[in-house]
Design an enzyme around this catalytic site. Structure first.
Site, PDB file in Angstrom:
ATOM      1  N   LYS A   1       0.832  -1.226   0.000  1.00  9.64           N
ATOM      2  CA  LYS A   1       0.000   0.000   0.000  1.00  9.64           C
ATOM      3  C   LYS A   1       0.859   1.266   0.000  1.00  9.64           C
ATOM      4  CE  LYS A   1      -1.803   1.644   4.030  1.00  9.64           C
ATOM      5  NZ  LYS A   1      -1.529   3.074   4.256  1.00  9.64           N
ATOM      6  N   ASN A   2       1.804   1.340   0.924  1.00  5.95           N
ATOM      7  CA  ASN A   2       2.548   2.596   1.080  1.00  5.95           C
ATOM      8  C   ASN A   2       3.593   2.798  -0.005  1.00  5.95           C
ATOM      9  OD1 ASN A   2       0.954   3.201   3.208  1.00  5.95           O
ATOM     10  ND2 ASN A   2       2.461   2.720   4.796  1.00  5.95           N
TER      11      ASN A   2
ATOM     12  N   CYS B   1      -5.849  13.154  12.632  1.00  3.28           N
ATOM     13  CA  CYS B   1      -6.002  11.732  12.327  1.00  3.28           C
ATOM     14  C   CYS B   1      -6.012  11.005  13.665  1.00  3.28           C
ATOM     15  CB  CYS B   1      -4.816  11.343  11.453  1.00  3.28           C
ATOM     16  SG  CYS B   1      -4.424   9.618  11.339  1.00  3.28           S
TER      17      CYS B   1
ATOM     18  N   ARG C   1      -5.202  10.414   3.962  1.00  2.14           N
ATOM     19  CA  ARG C   1      -4.193  11.463   4.079  1.00  2.14           C
ATOM     20  C   ARG C   1      -3.161  11.407   2.955  1.00  2.14           C
ATOM     21  NH1 ARG C   1      -3.673  13.888   8.641  1.00  2.14           N
ATOM     22  NH2 ARG C   1      -1.529  14.360   8.088  1.00  2.14           N
TER      23      ARG C   1
ATOM     24  N   ARG D   1      -0.254  14.812  12.759  1.00  5.95           N
ATOM     25  CA  ARG D   1       0.269  14.590  11.419  1.00  5.95           C
ATOM     26  C   ARG D   1       0.252  15.838  10.522  1.00  5.95           C
ATOM     27  NH1 ARG D   1      -1.775   8.850   9.300  1.00  5.95           N
ATOM     28  NH2 ARG D   1       0.154   8.949   8.148  1.00  5.95           N
ATOM     29  N   PRO D   2       0.996  16.861  10.893  1.00  5.42           N
ATOM     30  CA  PRO D   2       1.055  18.053  10.037  1.00  5.42           C
ATOM     31  C   PRO D   2       1.802  17.772   8.732  1.00  5.42           C
ATOM     32  CG  PRO D   2       2.686  18.202  11.784  1.00  5.42           C
ATOM     33  CD  PRO D   2       1.909  16.945  12.052  1.00  5.42           C
ATOM     34  N   ILE D   3       1.688  18.695   7.766  1.00  7.72           N
ATOM     35  CA  ILE D   3       2.453  18.529   6.511  1.00  7.72           C
ATOM     36  C   ILE D   3       3.382  19.732   6.303  1.00  7.72           C
ATOM     37  CG2 ILE D   3       0.797  16.986   5.356  1.00  7.72           C
ATOM     38  CD1 ILE D   3      -0.038  19.548   3.697  1.00  7.72           C
TER      39      ILE D   3
ATOM     40  N   ILE E   1       7.029   7.711  17.076  1.00  9.94           N
ATOM     41  CA  ILE E   1       6.695   8.387  15.815  1.00  9.94           C
ATOM     42  C   ILE E   1       5.385   9.174  15.905  1.00  9.94           C
ATOM     43  CG2 ILE E   1       6.349   8.078  13.318  1.00  9.94           C
ATOM     44  CD1 ILE E   1       9.107   7.168  14.144  1.00  9.94           C
TER      45      ILE E   1
ATOM     46  N   ASP F   1       4.275   0.977  12.140  1.00  5.34           N
ATOM     47  CA  ASP F   1       3.150   0.243  11.548  1.00  5.34           C
ATOM     48  C   ASP F   1       3.088  -1.224  11.992  1.00  5.34           C
ATOM     49  OD1 ASP F   1       2.426   2.536  10.260  1.00  5.34           O
ATOM     50  OD2 ASP F   1       3.225   1.963   8.307  1.00  5.34           O
TER      51      ASP F   1
ATOM     52  N   ARG G   1      -8.601  -0.764   4.343  1.00  7.99           N
ATOM     53  CA  ARG G   1      -7.780   0.281   3.724  1.00  7.99           C
ATOM     54  C   ARG G   1      -6.405  -0.260   3.359  1.00  7.99           C
ATOM     55  NH1 ARG G   1      -7.106   5.460   7.017  1.00  7.99           N
ATOM     56  NH2 ARG G   1      -5.840   5.735   5.158  1.00  7.99           N
TER      57      ARG G   1
HETATM   58  N1  EPU Z   1       5.682  15.126  10.530  1.00  9.27           N
HETATM   59  C1  EPU Z   1       5.766  16.474  10.774  1.00  9.27           C
HETATM   60  N2  EPU Z   1       5.671  17.323   9.695  1.00  9.27           N
HETATM   61  C2  EPU Z   1       5.510  16.896   8.432  1.00  9.27           C
HETATM   62  C3  EPU Z   1       5.436  15.504   8.206  1.00  9.27           C
HETATM   63  C4  EPU Z   1       5.530  14.651   9.275  1.00  9.27           C
HETATM   64  O1  EPU Z   1       5.880  16.911  11.904  1.00  9.27           O
HETATM   65  O2  EPU Z   1       5.434  17.713   7.509  1.00  9.27           O
HETATM   66  C5  EPU Z   1       5.773  14.180  11.667  1.00  9.27           C
HETATM   67  C6  EPU Z   1       4.496  13.352  11.865  1.00  9.27           C
HETATM   68  O3  EPU Z   1       3.521  14.050  12.596  1.00  9.27           O
HETATM   69  C7  EPU Z   1       5.021  12.134  12.563  1.00  9.27           C
HETATM   70  C8  EPU Z   1       6.398  11.935  11.935  1.00  9.27           C
HETATM   71  O4  EPU Z   1       6.745  13.204  11.369  1.00  9.27           O
HETATM   72  O5  EPU Z   1       5.150  12.366  13.917  1.00  9.27           O
HETATM   73  C9  EPU Z   1       6.501  10.874  10.867  1.00  9.27           C
HETATM   74  O6  EPU Z   1       5.450  11.040   9.930  1.00  9.27           O
HETATM   75  P1  EPU Z   1       5.607  10.685   8.396  1.00  9.27           P
HETATM   76  O7  EPU Z   1       5.415  11.936   7.617  1.00  9.27           O
HETATM   77  O8  EPU Z   1       6.840   9.916   8.165  1.00  9.27           O
HETATM   78  O9  EPU Z   1       4.343   9.774   8.174  1.00  9.27           O
HETATM   79  P2  EPU Z   1       3.518   9.704   6.843  1.00  9.27           P
HETATM   80  O10 EPU Z   1       4.412   9.900   5.696  1.00  9.27           O
HETATM   81  O11 EPU Z   1       2.326  10.581   6.962  1.00  9.27           O
HETATM   82  C10 EPU Z   1       3.809   7.160   6.366  1.00  9.27           C
HETATM   83  C11 EPU Z   1       2.911   5.972   6.196  1.00  9.27           C
HETATM   84  C12 EPU Z   1       2.303   5.615   7.534  1.00  9.27           C
HETATM   85  C13 EPU Z   1       3.458   5.287   8.499  1.00  9.27           C
HETATM   86  C14 EPU Z   1       4.401   6.494   8.588  1.00  9.27           C
HETATM   87  C15 EPU Z   1       5.615   6.237   9.450  1.00  9.27           C
HETATM   88  C16 EPU Z   1       2.114   6.236   3.926  1.00  9.27           C
HETATM   89  C17 EPU Z   1       1.000   6.491   2.991  1.00  9.27           C
HETATM   90  N3  EPU Z   1       1.868   6.315   5.232  1.00  9.27           N
HETATM   91  O12 EPU Z   1       2.993   8.223   6.865  1.00  9.27           O
HETATM   92  O13 EPU Z   1       1.526   4.441   7.326  1.00  9.27           O
HETATM   93  O14 EPU Z   1       2.945   5.004   9.756  1.00  9.27           O
HETATM   94  O15 EPU Z   1       4.853   6.850   7.274  1.00  9.27           O
HETATM   95  O16 EPU Z   1       6.331   5.169   8.955  1.00  9.27           O
HETATM   96  O17 EPU Z   1       3.206   5.895   3.495  1.00  9.27           O
HETATM   97  C18 EPU Z   1      -0.161   2.880   7.789  1.00  9.27           C
HETATM   98  O18 EPU Z   1       0.134   2.316   6.734  1.00  9.27           O
HETATM   99  O19 EPU Z   1      -0.924   2.372   8.652  1.00  9.27           O
HETATM  100  C19 EPU Z   1       0.396   4.200   8.065  1.00  9.27           C
HETATM  101  C20 EPU Z   1      -0.128   5.038   8.954  1.00  9.27           C
END
Ligand code: EPU
Length: 417
Positions: free
Chosen positions: A22-23, A116, A92, A121-123, A326, A304, A396
């Site tokens: 998926k990811n 979430c 997301r 989970r900010p971007i 995380i 995960d 999902r």
């Molecule tokens: N973070 C920030 N700012 C940002 C982005 C992230 O502060 O701009 C923080 C997040 O809040 C979190 C940490 O950084 O505390 C790591 O988040 P990351 O961005 O790495 O997570 P993600 O990219 O949103 C992906 C997977 C998740 C998985 C995480 C961590 C996808 C589609 N999703 O999420 O998968 O848990 O990486 O490995 O690839 C799942 O499959 O169940 C799932 C949640």
């Protein structure tokens, strides 16, 4: 809404296989927006999130359809560069279209994902990176509006190795002018798969899988045919099912190169794991030994897999600890496990689990994808029939997992209520 009834007590035996990741596939589908024309992706898991991403592409005017685990995406007639709130709020990962749209079309309007269940989970890092590449970013009515003439290569240092953030920026930088360096990049295998995909399209990415990714922008990328990697989290979940049921199963197509620490921790529970190529056999007969886990970005223990490991710990022979570093709220499964008789104490980001001989069945509620998997594992060793509600979360990210587990001897039923 579907629910599962899981009858505990069955020992899993036999052979199963892992589906596409998926990811990994969600970023690949977004990366199709970097090209003009028709790309083909094989080994695509039939999941709710994949269907959502296809709808998102269709709403922009792309042709996107899936048949028998192959997806075709044709971006020749893209009309809109927009991801609307209604879709983004259900997934997301929709935010992954932001980078490619800004790079190729010079504009994107993407809904902010919002909070979430597992954390805020900010971007902000995705947006900071795009701004560094020269895009102007505005927030308006809950949407991010990105604009740029042509992105320009630069150095971006990520405060945290965000996975989708690294993917988004890698895609954007692939069509930027000049060289981009991403420091403290995410090292997850799915990032490596995305880099492989873009490089096959004609991109120039080096270092994916390390903390330093170097991207030399190109003027154009071509549509391609590609097969997505297998899912390391599904693989880990199936192996955990073998351990918790004291089973003997062979799990085929495990992406073992990216699973080192998960395989090590499963071995620490006392299970015998035999790896042959990409097939892993797990055999378990004695008691489950307690283990301590700390989630970390790859190559550390994946968040995960945290919930699934906790299910194992609830019936281990002693005291285990799990530290979640995380996401700030990824212990939602704890209260459900407690309803099944588990002894778990949480303090902030740490959980202490004292193993019990048995769990009791209870009606429980899935709160997110991996929490659902944890409850399925717990249900398989609980006395009686465990009813798991809201398994749409499970759909999902796991393709008909009940069929795979059922074929191994689990007694698990999907009920439409
Ligand atoms: N973070 C920030 N700012 C940002 C982005 C992230 O502060 O701009 C923080 C997040 O809040 C979190 C940490 O950084 O505390 C790591 O988040 P990351 O961005 O790495 O997570 P993600 O990219 O949103 C992906 C997977 C998740 C998985 C995480 C961590 C996808 C589609 N999703 O999420 O998968 O848990 O990486 O490995 O690839 C799942 O499959 O169940 C799932 C949640």
């Amino acid at each position: 809404m579907d629910k599962f009834i899981v009858y505990g007590g069955a020992r899993l035996v036999g052979e199963t296989h892992v589906s596409g990741a998926k990811n990994a596939v969600l970023p690949l589908l977004s990366a199709c927006l970097l090209t003009r024309g028709k790309s083909t992706i094989h080994n695509v898991p039939d999941l709710r999130d994949v269907r959502t991403m296809l709808r998102l592409l269709q709403e922009m005017g792309a042709e996107a359809h899936m048949e028998d685990h192959t997806v075709w995406v044709d971006t020749s007639n893209l009309e809109k560069q927009e991801a609307a709130y209604d879709l983004v709020r259900t997934m997301r990962a929709s935010v992954l279209v932001l980078g490619p749209l800004t790079a190729r079309y010079g504009k994107a309007r993407v809904s902010l994902p919002g909070g979430c269940a597992i954390g805020a989970r900010p971007i902000n890092l995705h947006l900071m990176g795009l701004e560094r590449l020269g895009a102007s970013i505005e927030l308006e009515g809950g949407y991010v509006i990105a604009q740029a003439s042509r992105l320009k290569g630069t150095t971006i240092r990520l405060e945290m190795p965000t996975v989708t953030g690294t993917g988004n920026l890698m895609m954007a930088a692939s069509l930027a002018e000049g060289r981009t360096i991403i420091e403290n990049a995410a090292r997850e295998p799915e990032i490596q798969d995305l880099a492989k995909f873009i490089n096959q399209m004609g991109g120039k990415i080096k270092g994916a899988g390390t903390g330093l990714v170097v991207i030399d922008g190109v003027d154009e990328l071509q549509p391609i045919e590609y097969s997505v990697m297998h899912d390391r989290i599904e693989a880990g979940t199936l192996l955990a099912a073998g351990v918790i049921t004291r089973g003997d199963i062979l799990v085929k197509n495990c992406p073992v190169d990216g699973m080192g620490v998960v395989l090590d921790k499963l071995r620490s529970t006392g299970a015998t794991l035999t790896v042959e190529g990409n097939d892993v056999r797990v055999q378990m007969d004695g008691p489950i030994e307690p283990v301590d886990i700390r989630t970390q970005p790859h190559p550390g223990f994946p968040t995960d897999m945290q919930a699934q490991m906790m299910a194992l710990m609830t019936v281990a022979n002693g005291r285990s600890t799990i530290s979640e570093t995380i996401f700030e709220n990824r212990f939602m499964h704890v209260s459900e496990l407690r309803r099944m008789g588990a002894d778990i104490i949480c303090e902030g980001s740490m959980a202490v689990i004292r193993g019990r001989e048995v769990l009791q069945s209870a009606p429980v509620m899935a709160t997110d994808l991996r929490a659902s998997a944890c409850l399925v594992l717990a249900g398989m060793v609980a006395e009686g029939a465990t009813e798991i509600r809201r398994i749409y979360h499970l759909d999902r990210g796991y393709e008909r997992i009940e069929d795979k587990l059922h074929a191994l001897g689990a007694r698990i039923q999907r009920v439409n209520s």
